[in-house]
Design an enzyme around this catalytic site. Structure first.
Site, PDB file in Angstrom:
ATOM      1  N   TYR A   1       0.848  -1.188   0.000  1.00 42.28           N
ATOM      2  CA  TYR A   1       0.000   0.000   0.000  1.00 42.28           C
ATOM      3  C   TYR A   1       0.885   1.239   0.000  1.00 42.28           C
ATOM      4  CZ  TYR A   1      -3.685  -3.263   1.516  1.00 42.28           C
ATOM      5  OH  TYR A   1      -4.564  -4.310   1.617  1.00 42.28           O
TER       6      TYR A   1
ATOM      7  N   GLY B   1     -16.890   0.925  -1.519  1.00 38.32           N
ATOM      8  CA  GLY B   1     -17.613   2.179  -1.345  1.00 38.32           C
ATOM      9  C   GLY B   1     -18.888   2.292  -2.149  1.00 38.32           C
ATOM     10  N   PHE B   2     -19.095   1.381  -3.101  1.00 41.27           N
ATOM     11  CA  PHE B   2     -20.253   1.505  -3.992  1.00 41.27           C
ATOM     12  C   PHE B   2     -21.567   1.334  -3.249  1.00 41.27           C
ATOM     13  CE2 PHE B   2     -23.294   0.172  -7.211  1.00 41.27           C
ATOM     14  CZ  PHE B   2     -23.055   1.099  -8.211  1.00 41.27           C
TER      15      PHE B   2
END
Length: 327
Positions: A56, A207-208
């Site tokens: 990340y 997040g959708f």
């Protein structure tokens, strides 16, 4: 303070915090101070499981989390990962040889500024290295005191069994949400047979399922979700119909669509600890609020009717990122 759950022998808060988006994947890294404040608010709320990985950033997220937990190490169940390597063309590969495992662990310890990792995951399984070699090296890290518990991510049931035969697997981290239910048929039952906890990532469908994304153009230019088929033109409108149906049910209960979707994941069992990701305290507090939602059998039936598995349009990943569960 939130309740606790068990991942194998490891006790953690009933919800964790995914930290990837603080440093990569979902648009620009715009406010480290807010990200650090979010981590600290999470700890104040009783969240203990913080999830990061060497890839990340890359690497920058581990350093950020190290800063965020300075002085509070004993409050944290710190999880990080190794194993994903990126090709020059942006395709996802994996590495699991013993030398790499040990080098990765030492590098993560240094970036995090800690003397041990609580939960160390094999992020992806290397198809060219027997999982027994990887887990032999991991078991040596446990013996050396550098790692407390071991996990595996996006692995098949057979691979989980093979790893567990070398050293106990404490947790499986895989995608699990109302629009990704691949692990339910074989992988989750295998984990339960072996006493392995389950840590769903992207429990809000990246997040959708919150309803905040209504078009691909809502996403920053460098957001990795622009590459995902479920967010593509032709699929996104179909998937928005599912969110609309969830919002209707959520409105009846006086909660948000995202909270309802997260409560559904949390209802899957006491061995399930999702790690919704956020870099904002406001969204963290909404996510924590989902732990107060009680879903009846009738609620669950209506939620599943609103989001049937076969209604999701688009694959999880595009070509080049799709080497995931089942390998």
């Amino acid at each position: 303070m939130i309740a606790t759950r068990k991942l194998g022998e490891l006790t953690v808060g009933a919800q964790g915090l995914g930290c990837m988006g603080m440093s990569s994947a979902y648009g620009v890294r715009d406010n480290d101070d807010e990200s650090i404040a979010t981590v600290q608010r999470a700890l104040d709320s009783g969240i203990t499981l913080l999830d990061t990985a060497n890839v990340y950033g890359p690497e920058t997220n581990e350093r950020l989390i190290g800063r965020a937990i300075a002085g509070r190490r004993d409050e944290v169940v710190l999880a990080t990962k190794f194993g994903i390597v990126w090709g020059a063309d942006g395709s996802m590969g994996a590495r699991g040889d013993a030398t790499y495992v040990k080098q990765s662990c030492d590098a993560s310890l240094e970036r995090l500024g800690v003397d041990h990792i609580d939960l160390y995951y094999q992020h992806r399984v290397d198809p060219n290295v027997p999982v027994e070699e990887t887990w032999g090296a991991l078991s040596e890290l446990v013996a050396a005191g550098k790692v407390r518990y071991l996990g595996i991510s996006e692995a098949s049931a057979d691979t989980i069994r093979r790893a567990h035969a070398v050293h106990p697997v404490t947790a499986l981290q895989s995608e699990w949400s109302l629009w990704t239910r691949d692990i339910e048929a074989e992988i989750a039952p295998t984990c339960r047979e072996l006493g392995i906890g389950i840590v769903p990532f992207s429990p809000l469908g990246r997040g959708f399922l919150t309803g905040a994304i209504t078009a691909t153009t809502d996403l920053p230019a460098d957001d990795m979700r622009r590459r995902l088929p479920r967010f593509a033109d032709g699929n996104i409108d179909s998937n928005l119909a599912i969110v609309a149906a969830l919002r209707e049910l959520a409105d009846e209960k006086g909660v948000t669509a995202g909270q309802l979707a997260l409560a559904w994941v949390q209802s899957r069992g006491d061995d399930v600890v999702p790690i919704p990701g956020t870099k904002r305290r406001t969204y963290l507090e909404q996510n924590v609020g989902s732990l107060d939602i009680t879903l009846t059998a009738a609620d669950l039936a209506r939620i599943e009717a609103a989001a049937p598995t076969d209604a999701i349009a688009g694959a999880r990943y595009p070509e080049g990122l799709a080497r995931v569960a089942g390998k």
